[in-house]
Scaffold this active site. Structure first.
Site, short mmCIF file in Angstrom:
data_model
loop_
_atom_site.label_atom_id
_atom_site.label_comp_id
_atom_site.label_asym_id
_atom_site.label_seq_id
_atom_site.Cartn_x
_atom_site.Cartn_y
_atom_site.Cartn_z
N HIS A 109 0.82 -1.22 0.00
CA HIS A 109 0.00 0.00 0.00
C HIS A 109 0.84 1.26 0.00
CE1 HIS A 109 -3.74 -2.23 1.78
NE2 HIS A 109 -3.56 -2.47 0.48
N CYS A 136 9.56 17.36 -8.58
CA CYS A 136 10.10 16.00 -8.69
C CYS A 136 11.61 16.09 -8.97
CB CYS A 136 9.40 15.28 -9.85
SG CYS A 136 10.20 13.76 -10.36
N1 APR Z 1 -2.11 -7.12 18.11
C1 APR Z 1 -2.70 -7.81 17.10
N2 APR Z 1 -3.75 -7.35 16.38
C2 APR Z 1 -4.21 -6.13 16.71
C3 APR Z 1 -3.66 -5.34 17.74
C4 APR Z 1 -2.56 -5.89 18.45
N3 APR Z 1 -1.97 -5.23 19.45
N4 APR Z 1 -4.37 -4.18 17.82
C5 APR Z 1 -5.31 -4.24 16.86
N5 APR Z 1 -5.23 -5.41 16.20
C6 APR Z 1 -6.05 -5.88 15.08
C7 APR Z 1 -7.50 -5.46 15.15
O1 APR Z 1 -8.26 -6.47 15.84
C8 APR Z 1 -7.88 -5.41 13.67
O2 APR Z 1 -8.34 -6.69 13.22
O3 APR Z 1 -5.52 -5.27 13.93
C9 APR Z 1 -6.56 -5.09 12.96
C10 APR Z 1 -6.50 -3.66 12.44
O4 APR Z 1 -7.47 -3.54 11.43
P1 APR Z 1 -7.55 -2.20 10.56
O5 APR Z 1 -7.54 -1.03 11.48
O6 APR Z 1 -8.69 -2.40 9.61
O7 APR Z 1 -6.16 -2.16 9.77
P2 APR Z 1 -5.77 -3.01 8.49
O8 APR Z 1 -6.41 -4.36 8.52
O9 APR Z 1 -4.30 -2.96 8.38
O10 APR Z 1 -6.40 -2.14 7.29
C11 APR Z 1 -6.13 -2.60 5.98
O11 APR Z 1 -7.20 -0.64 5.09
O12 APR Z 1 -7.54 1.58 5.49
C12 APR Z 1 -6.88 0.70 4.66
O13 APR Z 1 -4.87 0.97 3.49
C13 APR Z 1 -5.40 0.86 4.78
O14 APR Z 1 -3.67 -0.84 4.89
C14 APR Z 1 -4.92 -0.43 5.43
C15 APR Z 1 -6.02 -1.42 5.06
#
Ligand code: APR
Length: 241
Positions: A109, A136
């Site tokens: 990403h 750039c």
């Molecule tokens: N340890 C393990 N898991 C955790 C912890 C922790 N300490 N804290 C939070 N989580 C988990 C949450 O339960 C959740 O399932 O991490 C996940 C975070 O989810 P999101 O906030 O949706 O992040 P992500 O899955 O990386 O999002 C994917 O969405 O917004 C776009 O481009 C952005 O790369 C991102 C993509």
């Protein structure tokens, strides 16, 4: 017992949460302060470049105040010691995997510390604020933007990711909600190719039912335990394989 030689690891915002980096969809999530549509789409960049650049400037500046946690260090150890193939595919745009020492990795990403020229496609490392209209270094056009894959854009290096999944014996998903594709579909692809699948997450993700095994807890606790297990087993899949 099936042996494990090739591993693909997907990480999301949850692996950086214990470093103090906000996740997206949690109670204090990044998106809480902003509508995604306002800060993470090509349309938002065109409509309000100052807001979009400011949002990423804030997150880039935050990097200087956080550091890798035990989960990042454990994956870097695995990267250094694993004799087979290994690829860490991170959805995160922070540099915590690299700072922990990970080498065999890619950012699907994009990265906060990279600037992309919307004119010629060149990339350059960028550490400070990036007001709209920066020139750039390659073509001179005032067209630098955050090197972030916005919603509606195609994630980076998908060919490499799909090739690695096709060869994987084990797919591990760490700290991701399984809310955003194509990353959320990797577990099904891995399963289709015959890989074992393991999820390490604080809460069950949207794709939990697709995993052979799901361990719930903090990445800082679960990842070092899992890395120690897989290195001790020398890649022998657990009996349930
Ligand atoms: N340890 C393990 N898991 C955790 C912890 C922790 N300490 N804290 C939070 N989580 C988990 C949450 O339960 C959740 O399932 O991490 C996940 C975070 O989810 P999101 O906030 O949706 O992040 P992500 O899955 O990386 O999002 C994917 O969405 O917004 C776009 O481009 C952005 O790369 C991102 C993509």
């Amino acid at each position: 017992m099936a042996s494990i030689r090739n591993i693909v690891i997907l990480t999301g915002a949850g692996i950086s949460a214990e470093s103090g980096v906000a996740t997206f969809r949690g109670p204090d999530g990044l998106w809480e302060g902003h509508r995604v549509e306002d800060v993470c789409t090509p349309e938002a960049l065109a409509a309000d470049p100052a807001l979009v650049h400011e949002f990423y400037d804030m997150r880039r500046a935050k990097l200087g105040t956080v550091k890798p946690n035990a989960a990042h260090h454990a994956l870097a150890r695995l990267d250094a010691e694993w004799p087979g193939e290994l690829l860490i595919v991170t959805q995160n745009v922070d540099d915590l995997h690299e700072r922990a020492g990970a080498k065999r990795m890619l950012h699907m990403h994009g990265e906060l510390l990279s600037a992309l020229c919307a004119g010629c496609g060149a990339r350059q490392r960028w550490t400070g604020a990036m007001p709209p209209g920066q020139a750039c270094g390659a073509c001179g056009m005032a067209a630098l933007r955050p090197d972030i894959v916005f919603f509606g854009e195609i994630p980076y290096r998908m060919d490499e990711i799909e090739a690695a999944l096709a060869q994987a014996d084990l797919f591990v998903s760490i700290g991701t909600s399984g809310a955003v594709y194509p990353a959320a579909g990797f577990v099904r692809l891995a399963h289709h190719y015959g890989a074992r699948t393991l999820e390490l997450n604080l809460d069950p993700s949207e794709g939990s039912s697709w995993f052979d095994e799901s361990r719930l807890g903090r990445a800082g606790e679960l990842v070092p335990i899992w890395v120690a297990e897989i290195l001790a087993d020398g890649g022998q899949a657990p009996p349930s394989a």
